[in-house]
Design a protein around this motif. Sequence first.
Motif, mmCIF file in Angstrom:
data_model
loop_
_atom_site.group_PDB
_atom_site.id
_atom_site.type_symbol
_atom_site.label_atom_id
_atom_site.label_comp_id
_atom_site.label_asym_id
_atom_site.label_seq_id
_atom_site.Cartn_x
_atom_site.Cartn_y
_atom_site.Cartn_z
ATOM 1 N N ASP A 113 -67.095 23.282 -41.049
ATOM 2 C CA ASP A 113 -66.556 24.427 -41.793
ATOM 3 C C ASP A 113 -67.630 25.503 -41.962
ATOM 4 N N VAL A 114 -67.501 26.522 -41.159
ATOM 5 C CA VAL A 114 -68.548 27.549 -41.137
ATOM 6 C C VAL A 114 -68.578 28.347 -42.445
ATOM 7 N N GLU A 115 -67.445 28.400 -43.146
ATOM 8 C CA GLU A 115 -67.415 29.130 -44.418
ATOM 9 C C GLU A 115 -68.278 28.435 -45.466
ATOM 10 N N ILE A 116 -68.227 27.103 -45.448
ATOM 11 C CA ILE A 116 -68.950 26.331 -46.460
ATOM 12 C C ILE A 116 -70.430 26.190 -46.102
ATOM 13 N N HIS A 117 -70.704 25.891 -44.821
ATOM 14 C CA HIS A 117 -72.079 25.550 -44.442
ATOM 15 C C HIS A 117 -72.809 26.690 -43.751
ATOM 16 N N ASN A 118 -72.269 27.857 -43.937
ATOM 17 C CA ASN A 118 -72.768 29.081 -43.399
ATOM 18 C C ASN A 118 -74.289 29.169 -43.216
ATOM 19 N N GLU A 119 -75.019 28.865 -44.312
ATOM 20 C CA GLU A 119 -76.459 29.058 -44.274
ATOM 21 C C GLU A 119 -77.166 27.963 -43.475
ATOM 22 N N GLU A 120 -76.792 26.688 -43.738
ATOM 23 C CA GLU A 120 -77.413 25.586 -42.976
ATOM 24 C C GLU A 120 -77.125 25.748 -41.492
ATOM 25 N N LEU A 121 -75.892 26.153 -41.188
ATOM 26 C CA LEU A 121 -75.532 26.350 -39.787
ATOM 27 C C LEU A 121 -76.412 27.416 -39.151
ATOM 28 N N GLY A 122 -76.688 28.450 -39.918
ATOM 29 C CA GLY A 122 -77.563 29.505 -39.418
ATOM 30 C C GLY A 122 -78.911 28.956 -38.984
ATOM 31 N N HIS A 123 -79.474 28.053 -39.804
ATOM 32 C CA HIS A 123 -80.784 27.482 -39.468
ATOM 33 C C HIS A 123 -80.707 26.597 -38.229
ATOM 34 N N VAL A 124 -79.676 25.742 -38.183
ATOM 35 C CA VAL A 124 -79.526 24.852 -37.022
ATOM 36 C C VAL A 124 -79.309 25.660 -35.745
ATOM 37 N N LEU A 125 -78.455 26.679 -35.849
ATOM 38 C CA LEU A 125 -78.197 27.502 -34.667
ATOM 39 C C LEU A 125 -79.466 28.204 -34.192
ATOM 40 N N GLN A 126 -80.243 28.678 -35.148
ATOM 41 C CA GLN A 126 -81.505 29.331 -34.766
ATOM 42 C C GLN A 126 -82.383 28.383 -33.968
ATOM 43 N N ASP A 127 -82.449 27.120 -34.422
ATOM 44 C CA ASP A 127 -83.242 26.128 -33.689
ATOM 45 C C ASP A 127 -82.686 25.919 -32.287
ATOM 46 N N CYS A 128 -81.370 25.785 -32.204
ATOM 47 C CA CYS A 128 -80.745 25.527 -30.895
ATOM 48 C C CYS A 128 -80.927 26.721 -29.960
ATOM 49 N N ILE A 129 -80.779 27.920 -30.514
ATOM 50 C CA ILE A 129 -80.954 29.121 -29.694
ATOM 51 C C ILE A 129 -82.393 29.220 -29.194
ATOM 52 N N SER A 130 -83.326 28.792 -30.059
ATOM 53 C CA SER A 130 -84.740 28.966 -29.710
ATOM 54 C C SER A 130 -85.161 28.102 -28.525
ATOM 55 N N VAL A 131 -84.456 27.000 -28.258
ATOM 56 C CA VAL A 131 -84.864 26.164 -27.121
ATOM 57 C C VAL A 131 -84.098 26.488 -25.840
ATOM 58 N N LEU A 132 -83.231 27.487 -25.894
ATOM 59 C CA LEU A 132 -82.621 27.947 -24.644
ATOM 60 C C LEU A 132 -83.703 28.616 -23.794
ATOM 61 N N PRO A 133 -83.604 28.518 -22.481
ATOM 62 C CA PRO A 133 -84.535 29.271 -21.637
ATOM 63 C C PRO A 133 -84.423 30.757 -21.986
ATOM 64 N N SER A 134 -85.532 31.490 -21.880
ATOM 65 C CA SER A 134 -85.568 32.816 -22.501
ATOM 66 C C SER A 134 -84.493 33.768 -21.967
ATOM 67 N N LYS A 135 -84.238 33.732 -20.680
ATOM 68 C CA LYS A 135 -83.245 34.655 -20.126
ATOM 69 C C LYS A 135 -81.844 34.314 -20.661
ATOM 70 N N TRP A 136 -81.533 33.014 -20.713
ATOM 71 C CA TRP A 136 -80.240 32.594 -21.247
ATOM 72 C C TRP A 136 -80.126 33.031 -22.699
ATOM 73 N N ARG A 137 -81.228 32.862 -23.422
ATOM 74 C CA ARG A 137 -81.203 33.167 -24.856
ATOM 75 C C ARG A 137 -80.851 34.634 -25.079
ATOM 76 N N GLN A 138 -81.506 35.499 -24.326
ATOM 77 C CA GLN A 138 -81.241 36.927 -24.511
ATOM 78 C C GLN A 138 -79.791 37.254 -24.199
ATOM 79 N N ILE A 139 -79.299 36.676 -23.118
ATOM 80 C CA ILE A 139 -77.927 36.959 -22.705
ATOM 81 C C ILE A 139 -76.927 36.364 -23.692
ATOM 82 N N PHE A 140 -77.224 35.139 -24.137
ATOM 83 C CA PHE A 140 -76.343 34.473 -25.105
ATOM 84 C C PHE A 140 -76.259 35.282 -26.408
#
Lengths: 186, 75
Positions: A113-140
């Motif tokens: 539930d993104v409405e409820i866990h909005n902030e924690e999800l933000g942190h987890v997503l940031q971590d997941c985005i950070s390990v994408l290869p750089s070109k993918w990350r920018q495009i994503f």
Amino acid sequence: MAEQKEKINTDEWVDLYADYLFNYCIVRINDHELAKDLVQDTFIAGIQGLDKFEGKSAVKTWLVSILKRKIIDFWRQKESRKTDNFSYFASKNGDNYHWDERRKPKGLLADIDVEIHNEELGHVLQDCISVLPSKWRQIFIDKMIDEKDSEEVCKVHDVSPSNFWVIMHRAKLQMRECLEKRWFND
Amino acid sequence: MIDCKEAAYLVDKGQFEKLTFWKKLNLKFHSLMCDICRKYAKDSHALSHIVKHADLNTSKLSEKEKVQIKEELAK
């Protein structure tokens, strides 16, 4: 007197824009210290280039454009990380790929539930985005977060449309797995 | 007939682009028989929704860090 004036200006800049710039940066770089340094460098470049700033845009927009360049430079320097493709998630049976038993999607993400866990999800997503290869990350980020036109993203990152869809797909495969692991296993 | 690799790709592409009639049909047909690709589609849509709505703007610099920057700029 001129020095005094500049000092007041820069203090004000930090109060007005530091959080915004930092946020902009951390989403894309996910390293607190580094993001802070880039924000500081942005202010310094801003002060040095103050005479070039003609007031055509808002100060904030102008500072963001400086920060953007700094982030791109950082990405360029960084080596791109190991990349996953579909064969990582699947095994070949004859000519056909089937999902690997250990890596198959479980269809769990819809339960978050993104409405409820909005902030924690933000942190987890940031971590997941950070390990994408750089070109993918920018495009994503451009496509999924900034919701830019596919055509525009292709142009900015100099990729063909078909390459763009492959990158988006691979980034999503990796993001899906990362989010599932981080959210349900940790 | 398409395999899971192609199906998963079409799932993601189809979220943003209109697929050709045949590709769409192939994907539908594959999805009817493949439970895992249906789950992938479900996850993929959920992921898009989460990325769009999660709060990615939660980080802040501390007051101390701001003072440090101010001092650095005043040099």
